[in-house]
Write an enzyme that holds these catalytic residues in place. Structure first.
Site, PDB file in Angstrom:
ATOM      1  N   LYS A   1       2.647  -8.013  -3.389  1.00  0.00           N
ATOM      2  CA  LYS A   1       1.732  -8.846  -2.593  1.00  0.00           C
ATOM      3  C   LYS A   1       1.828 -10.335  -2.912  1.00  0.00           C
ATOM      4  CE  LYS A   1      -1.523  -5.592  -0.863  1.00  0.00           C
ATOM      5  NZ  LYS A   1      -1.386  -4.350  -1.649  1.00  0.00           N
TER       6      LYS A   1
ATOM      7  N   GLU B   1      -9.080 -11.306   2.775  1.00  0.00           N
ATOM      8  CA  GLU B   1      -9.802 -10.029   2.702  1.00  0.00           C
ATOM      9  C   GLU B   1      -9.110  -9.197   1.639  1.00  0.00           C
ATOM     10  OE1 GLU B   1      -7.230 -10.462   4.666  1.00  0.00           O
ATOM     11  OE2 GLU B   1      -6.102  -8.681   4.093  1.00  0.00           O
TER      12      GLU B   1
ATOM     13  N   SER C   1       6.578  -0.301  -5.093  1.00  0.00           N
ATOM     14  CA  SER C   1       5.828  -1.492  -4.674  1.00  0.00           C
ATOM     15  C   SER C   1       4.905  -2.076  -5.737  1.00  0.00           C
ATOM     16  CB  SER C   1       5.031  -1.181  -3.404  1.00  0.00           C
ATOM     17  OG  SER C   1       4.185  -0.063  -3.595  1.00  0.00           O
TER      18      SER C   1
END
Ligand SMILES: *Cc1c(COP(=O)(O)O)cnc(C)c1O
Length: 393
Positions: free
Chosen positions: A94, A116, A377
């Site tokens: 991310k 968010e 990930s």
């Protein structure tokens, strides 16, 4: 659609086939227009690329390695390679998106960032980027998630972010997203909204995909012998698109996205959007979502908070429809089992989200000559209490 093959990428109107677009309230037009008209010029400029690449190298720790998992390969009688996004600063992919978007925000002269977050991973990545750049950061988070993701709330606060608990709806990710959009409408001039996945109105799905495409760019140069399969878990779909991006037009590489089936496809407690959903608008994008006959969004369930989303990025909805990517699902049980197997064979504890990708290894017969690349990930530190409570053995 009667064309035999449709493009895998975005068109000039911001659509992937029939999916995508920007179904936004009038008051959001100025923000979206500004972004739409400038994002490609900004992120493709030499100066941006230089700054972005330097941050990715020296701050995030890219390129992340590709690791040949020998004991796991032996177990499945094939060749398995892991793309180690779990080694990124803050523990997942991310951060690639958060840093790219904060550089973009600076070029647009924005001084305040909103985001968010569900599990808190995107909130932490955004708060990290804001601390690094000295920018004001506000993170919207469902009150239920604030409660169950306390360590990430503490991290965001230590990083200087303001965390606002959202009390509307089911008090989870979808409601936090609605609240962030509302904030953006109220503060269009000084604020940039950093969306955490390839979802939301055009141009976000394409913007986030381009920023995450560094993953497949690296895979191409790190694997001179092409993978036969690339597997990634799919929540909103950003790590999967990042890993698939430069292979979308290489038909010989099989691409597999693994959704969270939760307690099972037929359990009513699931997040398998493409398997069970149908077409509708969610968060200003035409996509596939879990909804009732009269269009009410159905609350999803997954053991992994990062996959617990009732929609999916519009590009995935399209790649599902044109069959370029194969979408499958794995249950909570299957994911946890796969996480224990990886940990005990390789000494790597994966994020619960990533564990869904590994669960697919059980679902297919592999050839000894296959070269299976799994996008790992994120790391599992955040999930230890779930793992210990849920031990399937
Ligand atoms: C947030 C998250 C995901 C899900 O998001 P995508 O946009 O689908 O990638 C997957 N893995 C990890 C480790 C995450 O933190």
């Amino acid at each position: 659609m009667n064309k035999e093959k449709t493009s895998n990428h975005i068109d000039n109107e911001g659509f992937y086939g029939e999916f995508g677009g920007a179904f936004i309230p009038e008051m959001l037009h100025p923000n979206i227009e500004e972004l739409k008209s400038s994002y490609i010029n900004i992120i493709e400029a030499e100066e941006f690329q230089k700054e972005f690449k330097e941050l990715l190298r020296n701050y995030v720790g890219r390129p992340t390695p590709i690791y040949h998992a020998k004991r796991l390969s032996e177990h499945y009688q094939t060749q398995i390679f892991l793309k180690r996004e779990d080694l990124c600063h803050t523990g997942a992919h991310k951060i690639n998106n958060a840093l790219g978007q904060i550089l973009l925000a600076q070029k647009l002269n924005k001084t305040r960032i909103i985001a968010e977050t569900g599990a808190g991973q995107h909130g932490v990545a955004t708060a990290t980027a804001c601390a690094l750049m000295g920018m004001k950061c506000v993170v919207y988070m469902g009150a239920v998630d604030v409660e169950r993701q306390a360590p990430n709330v503490a991290r965001m606060k230590m990083l200087g972010a303001e965390v606002i608990p959202v009390e509307s709806g089911s008090k989870t990710l979808k409601d936090a997203t609605n609240e962030a959009i509302r904030d953006w409408i109220t503060n269009p001039r000084d604020t940039h909204y950093i969306i955490g996945s390839v979802v939301g109105p055009h141009p976000y799905p394409d913007l986030v995909a381009r920023l995450q495409s560094v993953i497949s760019e690296e895979i191409m140069s790190q694997m001179p012998e092409e993978p036969s399969h690339i597997i990634a878990c799919v929540g909103g779909g950003s790590n999967a698109i990042g890993a698939f991006y430069h292979f979308l037009d290489k038909e010989q590489v099989e691409l597999i996205g693994v959704e969270a089936a939760g307690k099972g496809i037929h359990s009513n407690e699931t997040a398998a959007t493409l398997t069970l959903g149908n077409t509708g608008v969610l968060h200003a994008s035409m996509t596939t979502l879990l909804q009732t006959k009269d269009g009410q969004v159905i609350e999803p369930h997954s053991i992994s908070a990062g996959l617990d989303y009732p929609g999916i990025g519009p590009q995935h909805a399209h790649l599902h429809q044109n069959k370029r990517v194969k979408y499958v699902s794995a249950t909570d049980d299957e994911a946890v089992k796969a996480a224990f197997l990886l940990t005990q064979k390789e000494g790597i504890i994966p994020a619960l989200e990533s564990a869904h990708a590994f669960a697919y290894l059980e679902q297919q017969k592999w050839k000894s000559t296959d070269r299976v690349l799994i996008n790992l990930s994120g790391r599992g530190d955040k999930d230890l209490s779930t793992y210990t409570k849920y031990n399937p053995y």
